[in-house]
Design a protein around this motif. Structure first.
Motif, PDB file in Angstrom:
ATOM      1  N   CYS A  51       0.780  -1.360  -0.010  1.00 36.84           N
ATOM      2  CA  CYS A  51       0.036  -0.003  -0.161  1.00 36.84           C
ATOM      3  C   CYS A  51       0.877   1.252  -0.047  1.00 36.84           C
ATOM      4  N   VAL A  52       2.269   1.190   0.514  1.00 41.32           N
ATOM      5  CA  VAL A  52       2.871   2.394   0.455  1.00 41.32           C
ATOM      6  C   VAL A  52       3.351   2.689  -0.710  1.00 41.32           C
ATOM      7  N   ASN A  53       3.332   2.142  -1.870  1.00 38.70           N
ATOM      8  CA  ASN A  53       3.581   2.556  -3.270  1.00 38.70           C
ATOM      9  C   ASN A  53       2.314   2.439  -4.042  1.00 38.70           C
ATOM     10  N   LEU A  54       1.277   2.116  -3.262  1.00 39.60           N
ATOM     11  CA  LEU A  54      -0.029   2.177  -4.059  1.00 39.60           C
ATOM     12  C   LEU A  54       0.297   0.843  -5.134  1.00 39.60           C
ATOM     13  N   LEU A  55       0.977  -0.282  -4.952  1.00 41.28           N
ATOM     14  CA  LEU A  55       0.878  -1.640  -5.806  1.00 41.28           C
ATOM     15  C   LEU A  55      -0.524  -2.008  -5.371  1.00 41.28           C
ATOM     16  N   GLU A  56      -0.856  -1.748  -4.117  1.00 47.97           N
ATOM     17  CA  GLU A  56      -2.086  -2.383  -3.567  1.00 47.97           C
ATOM     18  C   GLU A  56      -2.780  -1.071  -3.053  1.00 47.97           C
ATOM     19  N   PRO A  57      -3.598  -0.407  -4.028  1.00 49.31           N
ATOM     20  CA  PRO A  57      -4.465   0.779  -3.501  1.00 49.31           C
ATOM     21  C   PRO A  57      -5.143   0.534  -2.272  1.00 49.31           C
TER      22      PRO A  57
END
Length: 343
Positions: A51-57
């Motif tokens: 989630c930190v780099n929004l690979l998983e929003p």
């Protein structure tokens, strides 16, 4: 530098059943520190770091890098921010048909870096990970540790401010794990890169982390400085992790005999206290006998930390004085009240 505010993540199964992986998680990683997130399988830590780099929003909540909320950015703006965030994985993710040099150079070319700069960066970061002599070698000719070094060099070649580590040492043997951890510590110290890592191994946390968060079932159940969490674990999951490096199970038959003769105590030593022969001293200073039942001393990032379980044999007045003496010497002491508390 990294701020997660009330992050939730819900997945939909094929049967349209909602599964919550993260349940309102909040944490802050300061610039220049190494922050570890530890948890057992299924705790939600891999989802969290993605989630930190929004690979998983995230389903809801805010992910902020230097105060900028990534969840509200356009695709182009998000791509620019991601250039500041490198990531390494358990599985290395190297191109099998490309050389070590090409594995680092190709992603740089795809992001528009000039050829001259690409060559300089590849050579620079291969030197940092001590693989400058492997530039023409293919991944299948490398060991697991060498593959991870290539992956680290690839992540560093984009010259990020943040490095995310997703179980980067889980597939490695203990000696290689220590080498990779030493490399990450070197990168943090010499390049000033902030590192957020996830793991299920306490060894990783104790080796290089400044602070730690413990996860269970999508929640952070405890967080703080590593030394504080180690010395005073409050949540059962944290206690289990700490106990994994300080085994203290003792046969019930031995406990039954010992508790009739004097108290069984747990001793926690931090820093200088770990270097003192405290039990030897109280054996000479008071009319008691001491017996170490279990224990271990480990090296945290910057100081030693030890735990002992011991039996003190003697009159109550003498054992009480001995325990008070230990406390005055900076040793944390807690008495094991019954057999049940040992297991």
């Amino acid at each position: 530098m990294i701020t997660l505010e009330n992050i939730t993540k819900t997945f939909q199964t094929k049967k349209q059943t909602a599964v919550t992986a993260l349940n309102g998680v909040s944490l802050t990683v300061e610039k220049g520190e190494i922050y570890g997130v530890i948890g057992y399988s299924g705790a939600g830590k891999s989802t969290l770091i993605r989630c930190v780099n929004l690979l998983e929003p995230p389903t809801s909540g805010q992910v902020k890098i230097d105060g900028v909320d990534l969840t509200g950015l356009s695709k182009e703006a998000l791509r620019n921010v991601r250039q500041k965030i490198g990531m390494i994985f358990q599985g290395f993710n190297l191109l099998k048909t490309a050389t070590v040099y090409q594995n680092i150079a190709i992603p740089l070319k795809l992001t528009g870096v000039k050829e001259a700069d690409i060559d300089a960066r590849v050579k620079k970061y291969l030197k940092i990970v001590s693989l400058e002599d492997k530039h023409n070698v293919y991944p299948n000719q490398l060991s697991g540790g060498q593959k991870q070094r290539v992956a680290i060099a690839r992540a560093l070649s984009h010259e990020p401010e943040i490095l995310l580590s997703d179980e980067a040492t889980s597939a490695l043997d203990p000696d290689t794990t220590d080498q990779i951890l030493a490399l990450l510590h070197k990168i943090n110290q010499e390049l000033g890169i902030t590192i957020l890592l996830i793991t299920h191994e306490m060894h990783v946390i104790q080796q290089i982390c400044d602070r730690v968060a413990v996860m269970e079932n999508g929640d952070i159940v405890e967080q703080g400085k590593v030394i504080d969490v180690y010395t005073n674990p409050k949540h059962l999951t944290t206690q289990r992790f700490v106990d994994s490096i300080f085994p203290s199970q003792i046969p019930a038959s031995i406990i039954k005999d010992l508790e009739q003769q004097g108290p069984i105590i747990d001793l926690t030593f931090v820093g200088d206290a770990a270097d003192r022969p405290s039990l030897s001293v109280i054996s000479k200073k008071f009319a008691i006998e001491t017996n170490i039942l279990s224990g271990n001393i480990v090296q945290l990032k910057e100081q030693p930390f030890g735990k002992l379980r011991a039996h003190i044999k003697g009159a109550a007045s003498e054992t009480n004085q001995a325990i008070d003496y230990l406390k005055n010497q900076g040793v944390q002491v807690s008495e094991v009240k019954s057999i049940d508390s040992i297991y």
